[in-house]
Design an enzyme around this catalytic site. Structure first.
Site, PDB file in Angstrom:
ATOM      1  N   GLY A 256       1.689   5.728   8.728  1.00 25.46           N
ATOM      2  CA  GLY A 256       1.110   5.583  10.052  1.00 25.46           C
ATOM      3  C   GLY A 256      -0.190   6.324  10.277  1.00 25.46           C
TER       4      GLY A 256
ATOM      5  N   LYS B  83      14.410  -1.952   0.196  1.00 25.44           N
ATOM      6  CA  LYS B  83      13.407  -0.897   0.082  1.00 25.44           C
ATOM      7  C   LYS B  83      14.055   0.446   0.426  1.00 25.44           C
ATOM      8  CE  LYS B  83       9.292   1.145   2.036  1.00 25.44           C
ATOM      9  NZ  LYS B  83       8.414   1.227   3.223  1.00 25.44           N
TER      10      LYS B  83
ATOM     11  N   ALA C  30       2.178   2.707   2.776  1.00 21.60           N
ATOM     12  CA  ALA C  30       1.891   3.766   3.750  1.00 21.60           C
ATOM     13  C   ALA C  30       0.447   4.242   3.677  1.00 21.60           C
ATOM     14  CB  ALA C  30       2.822   4.962   3.578  1.00 21.60           C
TER      15      ALA C  30
ATOM     16  N   ASN D  71       2.397  -1.809   7.883  1.00 19.19           N
ATOM     17  CA  ASN D  71       2.960  -2.168   9.174  1.00 19.19           C
ATOM     18  C   ASN D  71       2.016  -1.729  10.297  1.00 19.19           C
ATOM     19  OD1 ASN D  71       6.209  -1.640  10.816  1.00 19.19           O
ATOM     20  ND2 ASN D  71       4.457  -2.826  11.441  1.00 19.19           N
TER      21      ASN D  71
END
Length: 267
Positions: free
Chosen positions: A167, A106, A193, A215
């Site tokens: 995030g 990635k 994202a 994540n």
């Protein structure tokens, strides 16, 4: 259909996957929680930030590969923390050495440390180099349809437009651009994202994205393992809804859900 057969596989870089949820391995309290969340998510592809995670380059530190072995998962080394094409290329060449020739990677080249927005100019430079070098490149980019197409034409095996800032948990801020990217793509489109909760993942899949990578949405949840389970279910539900084909929206045009003929007192 045999129980092990998958009639709707995710195909990336010449490999077939049954899960359309990809998750990262950072921000968990320890590697045990990382593994528990991965297991709950059902993910088969897991990302590894080479500049931030030990996968053997630091022999005296805990090794992620002890908890998430390459024999059980498809590792996706990424270039998180890289701000130039040269740094990104160098990082992925190191990853290939550490992982015995692993070529599915990635690429992300960031523009600034505050927003972590992609630097698409440096991303394109790095992508060209990596593709020529034999890597199978999944590439993080902006939601610009023109850039997304250019990255596909360079030879990237998947294009990964952001939903919103890394995030941020803000979800999909521009579904219209994503739809343009999806409609014009011949390679998998993976939202990367900005996903914050299960509904964000479901919406991405309902738009026609091939997969979702996340994540922070899982790792920063109060209960990461339970959130991983929710994300697994959301991705499956969103994909099924897209495959089923939703009913058209009809503004100010109500329609009864039950038959209108044969009612008592009516012919």
């Amino acid at each position: 259909m045999k129980p092990h057969e998958n009639l709707d596989p995710l195909l990336i870089g010449g490999k077939s996957f049954s899960s359309r949820l990809l998750i990262g391995t950072g921000k968990y309290k320890d590697f045990a929680e990382t593994r528990a969340a991965i297991d709950a998510s059902g993910a088969q592809i897991v990302t590894v930030a080479i500049r931030r995670t030990n996968i053997g380059q630091n022999p005296d530190e805990p090794n992620l590969l002890d908890a998430v072995p390459a024999s059980q998962f498809t590792l996706l080394p990424n270039t998180a923390g890289c701000y130039t094409a040269d740094d990104a290329v160098r990082t992925l060449r190191l990853a290939r050495e550490l992982l015995d020739g692993h070529d599915l990677v990635k690429l992300e080249v960031l523009g600034d440390p505050k927003t972590l927005y992609p630097n698409v100019v440096e991303t394109i430079v790095a992508a060209k180099t990596l593709v020529k070098d034999g890597f199978k490149v999944m590439v993080y980019t902006s939601d610009d349809p023109i850039i997304a197409k250019q990255l596909e034409e360079i030879g990237c095996v998947a294009v990964m437009p952001l939903a919103s800032l890394i995030g941020s948990g803000m979800g999909i801020l521009n579904p219209w651009n994503l739809q343009i990217i999806i409609e014009n793509a011949k390679v998998p489109i993976v939202v990367d994202a900005g996903v914050g909760t299960a509904s964000d993942a479901a919406i991405a899949m309902e738009l026609g994205c091939d997969a979702v990578l996340m994540n922070t949405a899982i790792a920063a949840a109060k209960d990461p393992v339970l959130m991983a389970t929710a994300m697994k279910q959301a991705v499956i539900a969103g994909r099924n809804a897209w495959r089923a084909g939703r009913m058209p929206k009809k503004l100010y045009s109500a329609a009864p859900s039950s038959p209108t003929t044969g009612l008592i007192g009516k012919n």
